[in-house]
Structures are given as structure tokens and as C-alpha cells.
Write a protein that holds these residues in place. Sequence first.
Motif, mmCIF file in Angstrom:
data_model
loop_
_atom_site.group_PDB
_atom_site.id
_atom_site.type_symbol
_atom_site.label_atom_id
_atom_site.label_comp_id
_atom_site.label_asym_id
_atom_site.label_seq_id
_atom_site.Cartn_x
_atom_site.Cartn_y
_atom_site.Cartn_z
ATOM 1 N N CYS A 54 0.842 -1.193 0.000
ATOM 2 C CA CYS A 54 0.000 0.000 0.000
ATOM 3 C C CYS A 54 0.879 1.246 0.000
ATOM 4 O O CYS A 54 1.935 1.267 0.636
ATOM 5 N N PHE A 89 -4.166 6.928 -3.805
ATOM 6 C CA PHE A 89 -4.047 5.802 -2.885
ATOM 7 C C PHE A 89 -3.909 4.548 -3.735
ATOM 8 O O PHE A 89 -4.726 4.305 -4.629
ATOM 9 N N GLN A 117 -7.184 4.741 -6.094
ATOM 10 C CA GLN A 117 -8.294 5.598 -5.684
ATOM 11 C C GLN A 117 -7.764 7.030 -5.600
ATOM 12 O O GLN A 117 -6.872 7.319 -4.796
ATOM 13 N N LEU A 119 -7.614 10.868 -4.453
ATOM 14 C CA LEU A 119 -8.030 11.533 -3.218
ATOM 15 C C LEU A 119 -7.811 13.039 -3.345
ATOM 16 O O LEU A 119 -6.883 13.483 -4.007
ATOM 17 N N GLU A 132 -8.374 11.379 3.381
ATOM 18 C CA GLU A 132 -9.341 10.497 2.744
ATOM 19 C C GLU A 132 -8.802 9.073 2.562
ATOM 20 O O GLU A 132 -9.491 8.214 2.008
ATOM 21 N N ALA A 133 -7.586 8.792 3.026
ATOM 22 C CA ALA A 133 -6.969 7.474 2.829
ATOM 23 C C ALA A 133 -7.765 6.357 3.507
ATOM 24 O O ALA A 133 -7.899 5.262 2.960
ATOM 25 N N ALA A 186 -10.578 5.510 1.391
ATOM 26 C CA ALA A 186 -10.117 4.746 0.225
ATOM 27 C C ALA A 186 -9.925 3.281 0.585
ATOM 28 O O ALA A 186 -10.217 2.388 -0.220
ATOM 29 N N ALA A 200 -13.212 1.807 0.565
ATOM 30 C CA ALA A 200 -13.659 1.639 -0.824
ATOM 31 C C ALA A 200 -13.074 0.361 -1.412
ATOM 32 O O ALA A 200 -13.756 -0.373 -2.132
#
Length: 135
Positions: free
Chosen positions: A66, A84, A97, A99, A104-105, A108, A111
Amino acid sequence: YVYFHRVFNHRDAVVKGLMEAKLIDAVEPPGWRCPACEVAKVRRTHFGASGREAPASPLPWARVECDLYGPIKCGDRNGFEYLFALICVSTGAVFLQPLRAKSEAVAALWAFAKWFKIWASAMEAALKLPLDSLR
């Protein structure tokens, strides 16, 4: 050799593999060391090097890498400045994703969990795996 070393993102193994397969014509200069690679060499133990890493698995998405990239000022009309990324270790598949902010991680990651829940049964069917083996 130096040119191919730089073209293939400083990955000597790739260049040597291409040389062995006779796909490129290059010779490694004796004693040559890339200055950029020397600066970038890790001089300490990697996080998790104690052997507690998750075992390698051939199942898709069983182990992922990641990262969060940015800020990237690309003039996006929607205001996205970060990316992300999750990369499947066994297949190399990528989940991306965009951002607007680093904060907002976590969303994500949720998501990705939602995406995986939707597609897991299709992946199991395509790979002929038992039901719920990826979940």
C-alpha cells in the motif's frame, strides 16, 4: 549498460535478464556503481524484518503493498491531488483511488474493502477456487 540500467528504473536484475536472453546488447562496466543507487541504498533494517511478515500466498489480494502518492499538482478539475494505491503481491494487480486530501486514505481503504467484497466471488469463480476462499 548504464543507459539500460537507468531505463529499467535502476533494476540490475532486469537488465541482466535481458542481456542473458540476448534482447539487449550491453556489457556491464567492471566495478561500475550507479551513484543514484548508492545514495538510495537502505542503510538500516526494514520495518518488519523480524520475520513476522505475512507468508507469501498465491491467492490474489491475500497480501498487498500500500502507498499514498502526492501531492501531485496536475490541475485536475475535480481537485484530486493524491493517489491511494494497493498492489496485489501475487498477481501485480493494482487498485487505485484518487483523493483530494491525505485524510481520505481511510475512506479509500474502505472503498477497496467494498470493491473486494463485490468482486471476490467472481475472482473465485474465474480461478476455480472454493466459495469464500478469498474472504
